[in-house]
Each structure stands twice: as structure tokens, then as C-alpha cells.
Motif scaffolding. Sequence first.
Motif, short mmCIF file in Angstrom:
data_model
loop_
_atom_site.label_atom_id
_atom_site.label_comp_id
_atom_site.label_asym_id
_atom_site.label_seq_id
_atom_site.Cartn_x
_atom_site.Cartn_y
_atom_site.Cartn_z
N VAL A 38 0.97 -1.28 -0.04
CA VAL A 38 -0.05 -0.07 0.05
C VAL A 38 1.09 1.23 0.21
O VAL A 38 0.58 2.20 -0.72
CB VAL A 38 -1.02 0.05 1.00
CG1 VAL A 38 -1.51 1.25 1.42
CG2 VAL A 38 -1.91 -0.99 1.12
N LEU A 39 1.87 1.09 0.72
CA LEU A 39 2.67 2.43 0.76
C LEU A 39 3.57 2.59 -0.34
O LEU A 39 3.67 3.59 -0.81
CB LEU A 39 3.62 2.46 1.98
CG LEU A 39 3.06 2.33 3.61
CD1 LEU A 39 3.84 2.14 4.60
CD2 LEU A 39 2.55 3.93 3.72
N TRP A 40 4.04 1.60 -1.05
CA TRP A 40 4.69 1.55 -2.28
C TRP A 40 3.79 2.29 -3.32
O TRP A 40 4.13 2.99 -4.02
CB TRP A 40 5.16 -0.03 -2.69
CG TRP A 40 5.84 0.29 -3.97
CD1 TRP A 40 7.20 0.24 -4.19
CD2 TRP A 40 5.34 -0.10 -5.20
NE1 TRP A 40 7.51 0.22 -5.44
CE2 TRP A 40 6.43 -0.01 -6.09
CE3 TRP A 40 3.85 -0.50 -5.98
CZ2 TRP A 40 6.23 -0.29 -7.55
CZ3 TRP A 40 3.92 -0.40 -7.03
CH2 TRP A 40 5.11 -0.67 -8.05
N ALA A 41 2.77 1.88 -3.21
CA ALA A 41 1.56 2.43 -4.22
C ALA A 41 1.26 3.70 -3.86
O ALA A 41 1.11 4.56 -5.06
CB ALA A 41 0.19 1.61 -4.06
N LEU A 42 1.18 4.29 -2.80
CA LEU A 42 0.94 5.65 -2.46
C LEU A 42 1.96 6.60 -2.54
O LEU A 42 1.79 7.67 -2.89
CB LEU A 42 0.33 5.56 -0.89
CG LEU A 42 -0.86 4.94 -0.59
CD1 LEU A 42 -1.36 5.07 0.86
CD2 LEU A 42 -2.25 5.62 -1.54
#
Length: 248
Positions: A94-98
Motif C-alpha cells: 500500500v505504501l509503495w503504491a501511495l
Amino acid sequence: MTDPIATLIARLLAERWLPREDAAVRQVLVDAELRDDLDRRLAAAGLRLLEHPYAAHVAVGVARAQEHDVFGSARAWAASNLQLDRDALALLVVLWALLVLPKRQRQIARQEAERAQDQEQMFAELKPVPVGAEVVEPVNERTLLADYGDKLGGKFRINLNLGLLQRHGFIVRRKERIHEGPLLDLAFDYERIASRVMDGALSFVVAQARAAKAEADADADLAALDGGRDEAGDATDPHPSEEMPADV
């Protein structure tokens, strides 16, 4: 006489990552002969250099040929050698995507704009890809908890996993803001993962939007049908009042 390649490999193993601005790293990235020597020595140990022009750091990782022997030897395929739980890995994705996906889009857009501008100049200089904080927007921790708290184990688990990911170098936390860490852009293969993340998320959003639109259209049709019935009832009264005789 010191061996610069051996020293660089030792530093990468000891420090886990190095900035692209490091003198030894920069020399390897611009010198094809040194890069070939580095790749050959790393491959002999089952490793490879993790780097691309969009990342601000470089690191070493397991070579493709050794991935199955390293991560697939247990009963289930291990996502990494960091012993991260599923919720921690989900939070990492999720953090990679954000953080990384929007950054990459800004980097590519800026590159294309500069390339179009340079085409108008006869002697344009090659400009490095921007990798600093100016192309990375941090994530608010409260927003992360509000959007993904129920899906990632709640506030306690998310805070616990955020601390774990920070210790591993994936993120940096400052004043309730989550910033990109040295290893976040190197943790995933962008070409292999980005389309899966974006297509999966977009397909879910599109499906939700279509379902909401169909429901709204059905409600509108039902309201129109009810309105038509009411108008018809007003026009034809089933109990008309009898006409009273006029007084003469």
C-alpha cells in the motif's frame, strides 16, 4: 592496492544501501567496465545490483536465478528474508503504491516535458532524473489509518508494522508523515508490479462505479414510475363528486 569493486560490495552489504551521489556508486554507474565487473562478482555470489535511474539509492538483492532456491525452499513461497507478516507486507505494498507510483508518474511527466523542450535546442544537455523530495508527496498517518485501518489490522498493528518497515529502511516517519525510505523504490520490480497494482485497483473502482450507477439509474426509474402513477391518479379520480342542482 585496494580493490574498489570489492570495497563497494562490502559497503553495500554492511550499510544495506548507498545513495546514488556516493562517489564509488556514481563511478560504477557511469563506467561500463566497472559495472560489468561489479555485476559479474555479484552474480558469482547469487546477488545482483538493485538500481534504476528513478531511485535515489542502490542496494543488493538476490539474483533471479537464485530466487526459487532462496525464497521457495520452505512450504510456502517466502515474500522476503525479513520475516514480515502478511499484514506488514500488505502495508508495504500500500505504501509503495501511495508513494512510489505517484512519484514515478511525476518523474516520467517531467522527463517528457524536458525532452520536448530540449528538442527545440540544438545543444541540449542531458539532465538527471529528479529523485528528491520534490517529486515525493508524504502520506499522512491519520489518513492511512482512516482509509486502511480496518483492512490492515487496526491502529495497533499498523503502528507496529510502520515501525518495523522504518527499521528495515522502507519508510521514514516524521511528524505523523510517512516519507519514502531508501529501499522502498527498490523493494519491488516496477515493470512487474505496477500494472498489477493499478489494474487491480482501477478494475475494483470501475466495478464499484458501475454498480453505483446502475443502482442510481434503477432508483431514478422507480421514482419516475411512481411519479407517473401519482399523476395518473390525480387526473382520473375514481370517486367523482356528483353535480349539485342549481338553485333557480
